[in-house]
Scaffold this active site. Structure first.
Site, PDB file in Angstrom:
ATOM      1  N   ASP A  30     -27.502  -8.699  -6.272  1.00  0.00           N
ATOM      2  CA  ASP A  30     -28.547  -7.779  -5.843  1.00  0.00           C
ATOM      3  C   ASP A  30     -27.971  -6.369  -5.695  1.00  0.00           C
ATOM      4  O   ASP A  30     -27.604  -5.940  -4.614  1.00  0.00           O
ATOM      5  CB  ASP A  30     -29.108  -8.268  -4.501  1.00  0.00           C
TER       6      ASP A  30
ATOM      7  N   CYS B  25     -61.823   1.893  20.342  1.00  0.00           N
ATOM      8  CA  CYS B  25     -60.702   2.496  19.616  1.00  0.00           C
ATOM      9  C   CYS B  25     -59.610   2.902  20.612  1.00  0.00           C
ATOM     10  O   CYS B  25     -59.896   3.603  21.585  1.00  0.00           O
ATOM     11  CB  CYS B  25     -61.200   3.718  18.844  1.00  0.00           C
TER      12      CYS B  25
ATOM     13  N   LYS C  13     -27.301 -14.021  -9.543  1.00  0.00           N
ATOM     14  CA  LYS C  13     -28.017 -12.752  -9.739  1.00  0.00           C
ATOM     15  C   LYS C  13     -27.592 -11.822  -8.600  1.00  0.00           C
ATOM     16  O   LYS C  13     -27.952 -12.023  -7.449  1.00  0.00           O
ATOM     17  CB  LYS C  13     -29.525 -12.986  -9.716  1.00  0.00           C
TER      18      LYS C  13
ATOM     19  N   CYS D 204     -62.908   2.394  13.574  1.00  0.00           N
ATOM     20  CA  CYS D 204     -63.423   3.414  14.470  1.00  0.00           C
ATOM     21  C   CYS D 204     -64.239   4.339  13.568  1.00  0.00           C
ATOM     22  O   CYS D 204     -63.752   4.757  12.513  1.00  0.00           O
ATOM     23  CB  CYS D 204     -62.273   4.181  15.104  1.00  0.00           C
TER      24      CYS D 204
ATOM     25  N   LYS E 272     -35.332 -17.280  -9.154  1.00  0.00           N
ATOM     26  CA  LYS E 272     -35.163 -16.638  -7.845  1.00  0.00           C
ATOM     27  C   LYS E 272     -35.215 -17.652  -6.701  1.00  0.00           C
ATOM     28  O   LYS E 272     -35.856 -18.688  -6.812  1.00  0.00           O
ATOM     29  CB  LYS E 272     -36.294 -15.607  -7.634  1.00  0.00           C
TER      30      LYS E 272
ATOM     31  N   TYR F  49     -21.498  -8.377 -16.766  1.00  0.00           N
ATOM     32  CA  TYR F  49     -22.126  -9.606 -17.276  1.00  0.00           C
ATOM     33  C   TYR F  49     -22.623  -9.539 -18.716  1.00  0.00           C
ATOM     34  O   TYR F  49     -23.042 -10.539 -19.265  1.00  0.00           O
ATOM     35  CB  TYR F  49     -23.252 -10.090 -16.351  1.00  0.00           C
TER      36      TYR F  49
ATOM     37  N   LEU G 126     -35.381  -8.904 -16.479  1.00  0.00           N
ATOM     38  CA  LEU G 126     -35.497 -10.349 -16.682  1.00  0.00           C
ATOM     39  C   LEU G 126     -36.832 -10.872 -16.175  1.00  0.00           C
ATOM     40  O   LEU G 126     -37.352 -10.409 -15.161  1.00  0.00           O
ATOM     41  CB  LEU G 126     -34.389 -11.065 -15.907  1.00  0.00           C
TER      42      LEU G 126
ATOM     43  N   CYS H 175     -59.563   6.982  20.749  1.00  0.00           N
ATOM     44  CA  CYS H 175     -60.612   7.852  21.284  1.00  0.00           C
ATOM     45  C   CYS H 175     -61.517   7.131  22.278  1.00  0.00           C
ATOM     46  O   CYS H 175     -62.368   7.752  22.903  1.00  0.00           O
ATOM     47  CB  CYS H 175     -61.441   8.451  20.146  1.00  0.00           C
TER      48      CYS H 175
ATOM     49  N   GLU I 101     -23.492  -5.187 -12.788  1.00  0.00           N
ATOM     50  CA  GLU I 101     -24.176  -4.802 -11.556  1.00  0.00           C
ATOM     51  C   GLU I 101     -23.200  -4.116 -10.601  1.00  0.00           C
ATOM     52  O   GLU I 101     -22.159  -4.692 -10.256  1.00  0.00           O
ATOM     53  CB  GLU I 101     -24.731  -6.079 -10.907  1.00  0.00           C
TER      54      GLU I 101
ATOM     55  N   GLU J 167     -25.377 -17.746 -13.996  1.00  0.00           N
ATOM     56  CA  GLU J 167     -24.630 -16.708 -13.267  1.00  0.00           C
ATOM     57  C   GLU J 167     -25.402 -16.391 -11.998  1.00  0.00           C
ATOM     58  O   GLU J 167     -26.621 -16.558 -11.954  1.00  0.00           O
ATOM     59  CB  GLU J 167     -24.544 -15.431 -14.118  1.00  0.00           C
TER      60      GLU J 167
ATOM     61  N   ARG K  93     -29.561   2.404 -15.194  1.00  0.00           N
ATOM     62  CA  ARG K  93     -30.499   1.730 -16.092  1.00  0.00           C
ATOM     63  C   ARG K  93     -31.676   2.638 -16.436  1.00  0.00           C
ATOM     64  O   ARG K  93     -32.133   2.655 -17.559  1.00  0.00           O
ATOM     65  CB  ARG K  93     -30.998   0.448 -15.428  1.00  0.00           C
TER      66      ARG K  93
ATOM     67  N   ASP L 162       0.823  -1.211   0.000  1.00  0.00           N
ATOM     68  CA  ASP L 162       0.000   0.000   0.000  1.00  0.00           C
ATOM     69  C   ASP L 162       0.861   1.266   0.000  1.00  0.00           C
ATOM     70  O   ASP L 162       0.578   2.228  -0.708  1.00  0.00           O
ATOM     71  CB  ASP L 162      -0.900   0.036   1.245  1.00  0.00           C
TER      72      ASP L 162
ATOM     73  N   TYR M 238       2.259   1.968  -3.356  1.00  0.00           N
ATOM     74  CA  TYR M 238       1.192   2.477  -4.226  1.00  0.00           C
ATOM     75  C   TYR M 238       0.976   3.971  -3.947  1.00  0.00           C
ATOM     76  O   TYR M 238       0.933   4.793  -4.859  1.00  0.00           O
ATOM     77  CB  TYR M 238      -0.106   1.686  -3.993  1.00  0.00           C
ATOM     78  N   ASP M 239       0.853   4.282  -2.655  1.00  0.00           N
ATOM     79  CA  ASP M 239       0.583   5.670  -2.274  1.00  0.00           C
ATOM     80  C   ASP M 239       1.684   6.609  -2.755  1.00  0.00           C
ATOM     81  O   ASP M 239       1.426   7.713  -3.217  1.00  0.00           O
ATOM     82  CB  ASP M 239       0.467   5.792  -0.746  1.00  0.00           C
TER      83      ASP M 239
ATOM     84  N   CYS N 170     -62.462  11.282  16.023  1.00  0.00           N
ATOM     85  CA  CYS N 170     -61.338  10.526  16.618  1.00  0.00           C
ATOM     86  C   CYS N 170     -60.033  11.218  16.193  1.00  0.00           C
ATOM     87  O   CYS N 170     -59.811  11.467  15.001  1.00  0.00           O
ATOM     88  CB  CYS N 170     -61.360   9.089  16.114  1.00  0.00           C
TER      89      CYS N 170
END
Ligand code: IVH
Length: 733
Positions: free
Chosen positions: A176, A468, A174, A486, A374, A284, A107, A471, A232, A172, A195, A57, A60-61, A491
């Site tokens: 989320d 109720c 899916k 009610c 799903k 994908y 889909l 009231c 995604e 593949e 999208r 790191d 890289y920095d 009320c």
């Protein structure tokens, strides 16, 4: 493998300024800049895409700072694909809408293997039909993809009579998250977009640049002229948890789930925040928009090519031949997915051959060659601690279960509606019961079932109260309805609900009048009905806690301004049961004056395009109640719009009547001439006085005169009132 140590170092701007003579310096700087970019890009790719770091790191920095310094001194050398361009920019004011070069389809869902099999049967039939035969869907060669010798020669040594072909799929996970469309021109990322509705999205390039696993430049020698990559964007679960912890500490509302958090992050106007949020991305879909370059022949090859371009492609993908292989993959990930560092809610199954994909094409909404298989919603057991009863705007009593919080579909859930009395009876819920709670993605959590075997002894059954809770008046159980209500018009819960609804955006849109303030107004007895709002003065309002002089004045002004809101919104704001915003518009167009609506028969109301008998009955009954009539009088006196202003009628166009010209003659059996006219206009038709060649229909009642004769002479079709109503109702009634 990178050999960092071979790189000559220059880490400070001082050293940069000690470059030799200008011309040589230019060349040297240019070369060094290129070298640094290559090194940093390779290191970042190894870290974010391959998950196999090749550089410390700190190194890289150091290199990054050197590049930054050089670019600061030579801004002309900055290019959009430089690693320094990932950090985000100052806030944009808004995003612009962009058209996708290739639409982003969504889909079709299959919720179990049976539905998947049906989907398979469908694409096979489409191919069969295209092939010109009515071959049975079970004929396997319609998969037409990869021939597999399905059976060995029999004992007689004869070859098997048929050759089985199993469809060749790519499975593949899916992911989320939130779909992104990325455009590369001559290998450089030039645009990133959401999208949107699939055709138009929002341009969020600056935010997309901050996602480290998205290459700013494709890693190939000669990239195609134009490439569209879809995939995604998602938040790894650990990052999601961390963000929510921070938000909690800051008192900000929590994100419901990683998908919402990802979508919300992508639409952040300040890309510096996006850079902080550490989104990730799996590619994908590949589209090559360059006639000189062909796409590979299969989805599998496209995924490999995407990987060579420098994208992260989900490593759990698999080629699956036929249903059984898909089933294995689906079953394996049903549980294994919970070990993944990101959320998945199913498997996407795609036909591997792009030629077949092209042949099958798309329906209105979905590709025929892919389906989302799903997983069922997530469920978890938990213990009910108490049941509270809420009273809504319509007086409906809703029991709500509060339980020990559980993690479901990536969110923490601690309460769920129990809907009504019938549902309570059905569940046979007792206090302290262990229940199974379910939540799928964005779906509202629900109590699926009770586990009576875990019930504590002497547990009390949960029933709705007779009175109720707000009231104290007795509640009623209207015949044939599951709802307990009610019916006390004063009320406080009903009054509060009515006020909040009146002030809501689609109704009178009164800025500043939210739930909290409404609660204060009702508690202080300043307001008991929406009509009281128009009597409010700033002085007593300013006495309310946390309001003050200025806000009180603003509120009075906002209430006054609401008097200009059109009749249709007022009608919606009255909160008549079943009258939503769209119905209110149709009714307001058909009855441009409140008096017409208040005196109309149920049939006349039901004759409005889009208004069914139940809605009509509800509207009719509302206007019969003296308290409501009184409310209308008070609103009228206050100057609220109870008539349509000229030109305000927006016809809810009925395809049969829209644009047609009508003439009405004689006395109609139930409708007045004005009512019939309003109905025709509401449906998009026009009513004129005299019959001519331009008349499409003559509506004929009793004692029709010369207009009928003239229409018959011109061959114009004549309608009775019943015909007219049928014409209006022939769509969706
Ligand atoms: S393919 C026409 N593959 O799921 C091809 N989509 O419910 C359509 N998604 O809008 C997309 N993982 O945002 C595809 N491996 C995957 C996916 C995937 C997640 C999302 C995508 C799509 C939504 C449809």
């Amino acid at each position: 493998m990178l050999r960092v140590t071979m790189v000559p170092r220059s880490t400070s701007s001082d050293q940069t300024s000690s470059f030799p003579a200008p011309a040589d310096a230019d060349v040297a700087v240019r070369q060094r800049v290129q070298e640094l970019r290559r090194l940093l890009t390779e290191a970042s790719y190894a870290y974010y895409v391959l998950d196999a770091p090749i550089m410390e790191d700190s190194v890289y920095d150091q290199l990054y700072r050197e590049l930054q310094d050089l670019e600061t001194h030579h801004p002309d050398l900055i290019t959009p694909d430089s690693p320094t361009q990932r950090v985000g920019e100052k806030p944009a004011t808004q995003f612009t809408s962009v058209q996708h070069a290739v639409p982003l389809y969504s889909l079709e869902n299959a919720f179990n293997l049976e539905e998947f099999t049906n989907w398979q049967g469908r694409w096979q039939r489409v191919l069969g039909a295209q092939a010109g035969g009515d071959r049975s869907p079970s004929i396997p060669q319609m998969g037409g993809v990869r021939e597999v010798d399905g059976s060995a020669p029999d004992e007689s040594g004869q070859p098997a009579p048929t050759r089985l072909t199993l469809p060749d799929y790519v499975c593949e996970l899916k992911i989320d998250g939130s779909a992104l469309a990325l455009t590369y021109e001559d290998g450089v990322l030039v645009r990133g977009a959401t999208r949107g509705d699939g055709t138009m999205g929002e341009e969020i390039t600056q935010n997309v640049r901050t996602i480290r696993s998205i290459p700013l430049r494709l890693q190939v020698e000669k990239p195609p002229r134009r490439v569209e990559v879809r995939g995604e964007a998602f938040l790894p679960l650990t990052v999601f948890d961390q963000i929510n912890q921070e938000r909690k500490a800051e008192g900000l509302p929590l994100f419901a789930n990683p998908r919402n958090a990802a979508a919300g992050t992508l639409r952040q106007l300040d890309s510096r925040i996006v850079a902080d949020r550490k989104l990730d991305f799996f590619a994908y879909t590949l589209h090559i928009l360059d006639e000189a370059v062909d796409l590979p022949p299969t989805q599998w090859d496209c995924l490999e090519l995407l990987q060579r371009f420098g994208f992260r492609v989900n490593p759990e993908r698999q080629r699956c031949q036929g249903l059984e292989a898909v089933r294995d993959y689906y079953d394996r990930w049903a549980t294994a997915r919970f070990q993944l560092p990101y959320l998945t809610d199913g498997v996407v199954v795609k036909l591997n051959s792009l030629a077949l994909q092209e042949q099958l094409g798309f329906t209105q909404k979905f590709p025929r060659w892919a389906v989302a298989l799903k997983y069922p919603a997530e469920e978890a057991p938990t213990k009910v601690e108490r049941v509270v009863v809420q009273v809504g705007r319509t007086g409906a009593l809703t029991p709500v279960a509060e339980f020990q919080s559980v993690q479901l579909a990536g969110t923490t859930v601690s309460r769920a509606s129990l809907h009504n009395r019938d549902r309570l009876l059905e569940l046979d819920l007792h206090l302290g019961d262990t229940v199974v709670v379910r939540k799928a993605g964005e779906i509202i959590p629900e109590v699926v079932r009770v586990l009576p075997e875990l019930r504590p002894p002497q547990a009390e059954r949960v029933v709705l109260p007779d009175r109720c809770p707000e009231c104290g008046e007795p509640v009623v159980q209207p015949a044939g309805e599951a709802v307990t209500r009610c019916v006390n018009a004063s009320c406080p819960a009903i009054v509060r609900g009515a006020l909040v609804h009146w002030a809501s955006r689609d109704a009178l849109d009164i800025n500043g009048l939210g739930e909290k303030l409404v609660q204060q107004l009702v508690a202080a007895q300043l307001v008991q009905s929406v009509a009281d709002l128009y009597q409010l003065e700033a002085e007593p309002l300013a006495q309310l806690e946390r309001l003050g002089q200025k806000s009180a004045q603003k509120l009075v002004q906002a209430i006054a301004a609401s008097k200009q809101k059109p009749w249709s919104r007022v009608l919606y704001g009255l909160g008549i049961r079943h009258v939503g915003s769209v119905n209110a518009q149709a009714l307001a167009a058909a009855f441009p004056d409140v008096t017409q609506l208040a005196t109309a028969s149920v049939d006349a109301i039901a004759a409005v395009y889009g208004i069914g008998p139940e809605i009509a009955q509800s509207v009719y009954e509302w206007f019969q109640i003296p308290a409501n009539q009184h409310l209308i009088e008070r609103l009228q006196a206050a100057g609220v719009q109870l008539q349509a202003a000229k030109g305000q009628i927006a016809p809810a166009s009925n395809p049969t009547l829209a644009g047609k010209t009508f003439v009405i003659t004689g006395t109609l059996p139930t409708l007045t001439r004005e009512e019939a006219k309003a109905l025709i206009q509401a449906a998009g038709g026009k009513v004129t006085e005299s019959v001519s060649r331009k008349t499409h229909y003559l509506v004929v009642g009793e004692n029709a005169g010369s207009k009928l004769t003239k229409a018959q002479g011109l061959g114009i079709p004549c309608l009775t009132e019943a015909d007219l109503l049928a014409l209006m109702g022939d769509v969706d009634r």
